[in-house]
Design an enzyme around this catalytic site. Structure first.
Site, PDB file in Angstrom:
ATOM      1  N   HIS A 317       0.854  -1.187   0.000  1.00 55.66           N
ATOM      2  CA  HIS A 317       0.000   0.000   0.000  1.00 55.66           C
ATOM      3  C   HIS A 317       0.883   1.228   0.000  1.00 55.66           C
ATOM      4  O   HIS A 317       1.931   1.251   0.626  1.00 55.66           O
ATOM      5  CB  HIS A 317      -0.898   0.020   1.245  1.00 55.66           C
ATOM      6  CG  HIS A 317      -2.068   0.931   1.109  1.00 55.66           C
ATOM      7  ND1 HIS A 317      -1.982   2.270   1.348  1.00 55.66           N
ATOM      8  CD2 HIS A 317      -3.347   0.685   0.728  1.00 55.66           C
ATOM      9  CE1 HIS A 317      -3.173   2.820   1.134  1.00 55.66           C
ATOM     10  NE2 HIS A 317      -4.014   1.884   0.762  1.00 55.66           N
ATOM     11  N   ASP A 375      -8.009  -5.312   0.103  1.00 59.54           N
ATOM     12  CA  ASP A 375      -8.513  -6.161  -0.989  1.00 59.54           C
ATOM     13  C   ASP A 375      -8.175  -7.638  -0.819  1.00 59.54           C
ATOM     14  O   ASP A 375      -8.657  -8.464  -1.585  1.00 59.54           O
ATOM     15  CB  ASP A 375      -7.926  -5.669  -2.318  1.00 59.54           C
ATOM     16  CG  ASP A 375      -8.463  -4.298  -2.664  1.00 59.54           C
ATOM     17  OD1 ASP A 375      -7.673  -3.359  -2.772  1.00 59.54           O
ATOM     18  OD2 ASP A 375      -9.706  -4.170  -2.769  1.00 59.54           O
TER      19      ASP A 375
HETATM   20  C1  SDX Z   1      -6.275   0.045  -2.794  1.00 58.75           C
HETATM   21  O1  SDX Z   1      -4.505   4.629  -2.091  1.00 58.75           O
HETATM   22  C2  SDX Z   1      -5.372   3.988  -1.416  1.00 58.75           C
HETATM   23  O2  SDX Z   1      -5.746   4.361  -0.323  1.00 58.75           O
HETATM   24  C3  SDX Z   1      -5.949   2.772  -2.112  1.00 58.75           C
HETATM   25  C4  SDX Z   1      -6.966   1.943  -1.313  1.00 58.75           C
HETATM   26  C5  SDX Z   1      -8.225   2.728  -1.038  1.00 58.75           C
HETATM   27  O3  SDX Z   1      -8.935   2.383  -0.080  1.00 58.75           O
HETATM   28  O4  SDX Z   1      -8.542   3.641  -1.838  1.00 58.75           O
HETATM   29  O5  SDX Z   1      -6.397   1.520  -0.102  1.00 58.75           O
HETATM   30  C6  SDX Z   1      -7.411   0.704  -2.085  1.00 58.75           C
HETATM   31  O6  SDX Z   1      -6.022   0.376  -3.917  1.00 58.75           O
HETATM   32  C7  SDX Z   1      -5.411  -0.942  -2.041  1.00 58.75           C
HETATM   33  C8  SDX Z   1      -4.194  -1.436  -2.894  1.00 58.75           C
HETATM   34  C9  SDX Z   1      -4.717  -2.571  -3.805  1.00 58.75           C
HETATM   35  N1  SDX Z   1      -3.659  -2.922  -4.788  1.00 58.75           N
HETATM   36  C10 SDX Z   1      -3.041  -4.115  -4.726  1.00 58.75           C
HETATM   37  O7  SDX Z   1      -3.198  -4.936  -3.826  1.00 58.75           O
HETATM   38  C11 SDX Z   1      -2.108  -4.367  -5.904  1.00 58.75           C
HETATM   39  C12 SDX Z   1      -0.759  -4.909  -5.392  1.00 58.75           C
HETATM   40  N2  SDX Z   1      -0.058  -3.794  -4.698  1.00 58.75           N
HETATM   41  C13 SDX Z   1       0.894  -3.026  -5.476  1.00 58.75           C
HETATM   42  O8  SDX Z   1       0.481  -2.792  -6.780  1.00 58.75           O
HETATM   43  C14 SDX Z   1       1.374  -1.808  -4.690  1.00 58.75           C
HETATM   44  O9  SDX Z   1       1.604  -2.221  -3.412  1.00 58.75           O
HETATM   45  C15 SDX Z   1       0.531  -0.544  -4.649  1.00 58.75           C
HETATM   46  C16 SDX Z   1       0.231  -0.014  -6.002  1.00 58.75           C
HETATM   47  C17 SDX Z   1      -0.747  -0.798  -3.920  1.00 58.75           C
HETATM   48  C18 SDX Z   1       1.312   0.509  -3.888  1.00 58.75           C
HETATM   49  O10 SDX Z   1       2.560   0.634  -4.482  1.00 58.75           O
HETATM   50  P1  SDX Z   1       3.451   1.932  -4.079  1.00 58.75           P
HETATM   51  O11 SDX Z   1       3.762   1.841  -2.648  1.00 58.75           O
HETATM   52  O12 SDX Z   1       2.753   3.106  -4.608  1.00 58.75           O
HETATM   53  O13 SDX Z   1       4.831   1.893  -4.777  1.00 58.75           O
HETATM   54  P2  SDX Z   1       5.516   0.787  -5.521  1.00 58.75           P
HETATM   55  O14 SDX Z   1       4.533   0.135  -6.438  1.00 58.75           O
HETATM   56  O15 SDX Z   1       6.718   1.390  -6.139  1.00 58.75           O
HETATM   57  O16 SDX Z   1       5.973  -0.280  -4.375  1.00 58.75           O
HETATM   58  C19 SDX Z   1       7.087  -0.009  -3.565  1.00 58.75           C
HETATM   59  C20 SDX Z   1       8.020  -1.229  -3.700  1.00 58.75           C
HETATM   60  C21 SDX Z   1       8.386  -1.548  -5.137  1.00 58.75           C
HETATM   61  O17 SDX Z   1       9.696  -2.145  -5.123  1.00 58.75           O
HETATM   62  P3  SDX Z   1      10.951  -1.207  -5.520  1.00 58.75           P
HETATM   63  O18 SDX Z   1      10.656  -0.578  -6.867  1.00 58.75           O
HETATM   64  O19 SDX Z   1      11.066  -0.187  -4.410  1.00 58.75           O
HETATM   65  O20 SDX Z   1      12.113  -2.182  -5.570  1.00 58.75           O
HETATM   66  O21 SDX Z   1       7.353  -2.404  -3.200  1.00 58.75           O
HETATM   67  C22 SDX Z   1       7.211  -3.336  -4.252  1.00 58.75           C
HETATM   68  C23 SDX Z   1       7.414  -2.598  -5.554  1.00 58.75           C
HETATM   69  O22 SDX Z   1       7.961  -3.476  -6.546  1.00 58.75           O
HETATM   70  N3  SDX Z   1       5.853  -3.842  -4.166  1.00 58.75           N
HETATM   71  C24 SDX Z   1       5.501  -5.113  -4.338  1.00 58.75           C
HETATM   72  C25 SDX Z   1       4.110  -5.140  -4.109  1.00 58.75           C
HETATM   73  N4  SDX Z   1       3.685  -3.908  -3.824  1.00 58.75           N
HETATM   74  C26 SDX Z   1       4.764  -3.111  -3.866  1.00 58.75           C
HETATM   75  N5  SDX Z   1       6.210  -6.212  -4.663  1.00 58.75           N
HETATM   76  C27 SDX Z   1       5.496  -7.372  -4.751  1.00 58.75           C
HETATM   77  N6  SDX Z   1       4.142  -7.492  -4.551  1.00 58.75           N
HETATM   78  C28 SDX Z   1       3.440  -6.387  -4.215  1.00 58.75           C
HETATM   79  N7  SDX Z   1       2.125  -6.483  -4.009  1.00 58.75           N
END
Ligand code: SDX
Length: 441
Positions: A317, A375
């Site tokens: 997140h 989720d």
């Molecule tokens: C919702 O914003 C909100 O409040 C959203 C929400 C709401 O109520 O409105 O809470 C609802 O959208 C919840 C999130 C649902 N999405 C998922 O579950 C999809 C999987 N999660 C990822 O896509 C990710 O965690 C995000 C998009 C949710 C958040 O990502 P960030 O923190 O914006 O940034 P990032 O994607 O760059 O992640 C930081 C690091 C990265 O590694 P590095 O580039 O630093 O090496 O963490 C890694 C990412 O690769 N990473 C993951 C991961 N999530 C982040 N690696 C593996 N699996 C994951 N799920």
């Protein structure tokens, strides 16, 4: 309406930037909110310094002042108008939470009765809206239908789109909250070829939603109170969440003065993405693809591989770097629903719990602070309740509508509000003269 903090702040705290190329110093005020990080007020940065800030994805940028929802990502705290999500999930109901988000405080008994009555009497759709559904293929994704039908409402309700009129804004807000379950349920009925079921005014909001989803003209439909309560709690958990992608989309669309129904349609479109609200559907698809606990290590390995686009859906997140408080309540609700349905041995639940444990013990996830989010468990509940995969994000949109309209109203009422117009760091071609076709090789 209280004067905004950013307008009335008298703090003399500031920060000073030094441009080490010229030695110039620039000082900017620091503003404190009621809780959470202080902000550096950079609204005059460009006119005072000629610099833009640069923050793709807005990881460190406050886009607005808001008094609706507060998240402490490190503590795993979520407050709606100051009330902890855990207490609202335990003691409140979705209609009361809608009132709280819209008006800023919990209603008394009469206010709650009147609000529920007014919402109930806006749940019907104009009969012509049937025709919009007929334009979609039966196998359309219901989120595509939601974007289309909600956007089309702006062609119907011309009596409540003067956004400068508070009464118009509230009518449009009530209509959106009231009509989303009807629109959503009809998207499902249209997909399965069953007749639309009309809302019933004697039913509570979540009961009505279940009734419109699952009743049919051929036999009585009995509402399971445990499932109705579970759905109501899930709607509470998804109601608002600060300036997430879809809420920011609604605010940006609304900042131009666009019709509120069109702004909500834009929010639905943004929520659909698998990185956002589409994650609940993606979690189920991921669990079904993993299929067996023995394959968890293979997928965890893929999620850790920077060259593999696969991510563990339902994990991570932008704000929560601790356990999403909603995920804990969702997991408890999952147990309640599966127990009620006699499906506690649901293989997907067992797989999800196995995956959660592996991830929580894995150094990669611990280091990156990747915990289950809202989720992760919701899809298992929805599947157990008989809601099809393609409708999972639709239910998220139904819940989030109150957050979107509350934030939209707050933006319109904000005296400092302007049209949202970010700048950029341009790295494209500099000025060059046109080359005639004959001169191009
Ligand atoms: C919702 O914003 C909100 O409040 C959203 C929400 C709401 O109520 O409105 O809470 C609802 O959208 C919840 C999130 C649902 N999405 C998922 O579950 C999809 C999987 N999660 C990822 O896509 C990710 O965690 C995000 C998009 C949710 C958040 O990502 P960030 O923190 O914006 O940034 P990032 O994607 O760059 O992640 C930081 C690091 C990265 O590694 P590095 O580039 O630093 O090496 O963490 C890694 C990412 O690769 N990473 C993951 C991961 N999530 C982040 N690696 C593996 N699996 C994951 N799920």
């Amino acid at each position: 309406m209280n004067k905004k903090v950013v307008e009335s702040s008298s703090s003399n705290r500031s920060v000073t930037l030094v441009d080490n190329a010229t030695g110039r110093e620039f000082t900017f005020p620091v503003i404190s909110g009621s809780v959470g990080p202080d902000v550096i007020d950079v609204r005059n940065l460009y006119q005072d310094t000629g610099f833009f800030t640069f923050d793709p994805g807005y990881t460190s940028t406050g886009s607005c002042e808001s008094g609706i929802t507060f998240i402490d990502g490190d503590e795993g705290t979520l407050l709606y108008r100051g009330y902890p999500i855990q207490e609202l999930a335990e003691h409140s109901d979705f209609m009361e939470v809608c009132y709280l988000l819209l008006y800023g405080d919990l209603p008394n008994a009469e206010q709650k009765r009147k609000f529920e009555h007014d919402i109930t009497y806006h749940t019907m759709l104009h009969e012509q809206i049937h025709k919009f559904y007929d334009g979609f293929r039966r196998d359309s994704h219901p989120m595509a239908v939601m974007v289309g039908v909600v956007g089309a409402l702006s062609a119907f309700y011309h009596d409540s789109t003067d956004i400068t009129n508070p009464r118009h804004r509230m009518i449009a807000s009530y209509r959106m909250i009231a009509k989303m379950p009807t629109i959503a349920a009809w998207a499902y009925k249209y997909a399965i070829g069953q007749p639309f079921v009309y809302p019933r005014n004697e039913l509570k909001y979540s009961e009505n939603f279940l009734h419109m989803l699952f009743a049919n003209p051929c036999e009585p439909y009995t509402i399971n109170p445990v499932l109705a309560r579970a759905l109501d709690r899930i709607l509470i958990l998804h109601a608002d969440h600060e300036q997430n992608a879809s809420t920011s989309t609604v605010r940006l669309a609304g900042s131009s003065g666009a019709n509120p129904f069109a702004c909500i349609a834009a929010g639905i479109a943004s929520l659909w993405g698998p990185a956002h609200g589409g994650a609940n559907e993606a979690v189920l698809r991921m669990l079904e693809e993993i299929g067996d606990k023995n394959r968890i290590p293979e997928y965890v390995k893929r999620a850790k591989n920077p060259d593999d686009p696969f991510r563990l859906m339902g994990f991570g997140h932008r704000v929560y770097k601790n356990y999403d408080p909603r995920a804990k309540i969702m997991r408890q609700t999952c147990y309640e629903v599966l127990d009620e349905l006699g499906a506690r041995d649901e293989p997907l639940l067992e797989l999800a719990m196995g995956l959660e444990q592996v991830a929580l013990d894995d150094e990669f996830f611990v280091k990156k602070k990747l915990y289950p989010n809202v989720d992760f468990y919701s899809g298992i509940i929805f599947k157990a309740m008989g809601i099809p995969l393609s409708m999972f994000t639709v239910l998220f949109a139904v819940a989030r509508t109150v957050g979107w309209v509350a934030q939209w109203n707050e933006m319109i009422e904000d005296p400092t509000q302007k049209i949202g117009r970010p700048r950029q760091l341009y790295t494209g071609a500099t000025r060059r003269d046109y080359k005639l076709l004959a001169q191009r090789t």
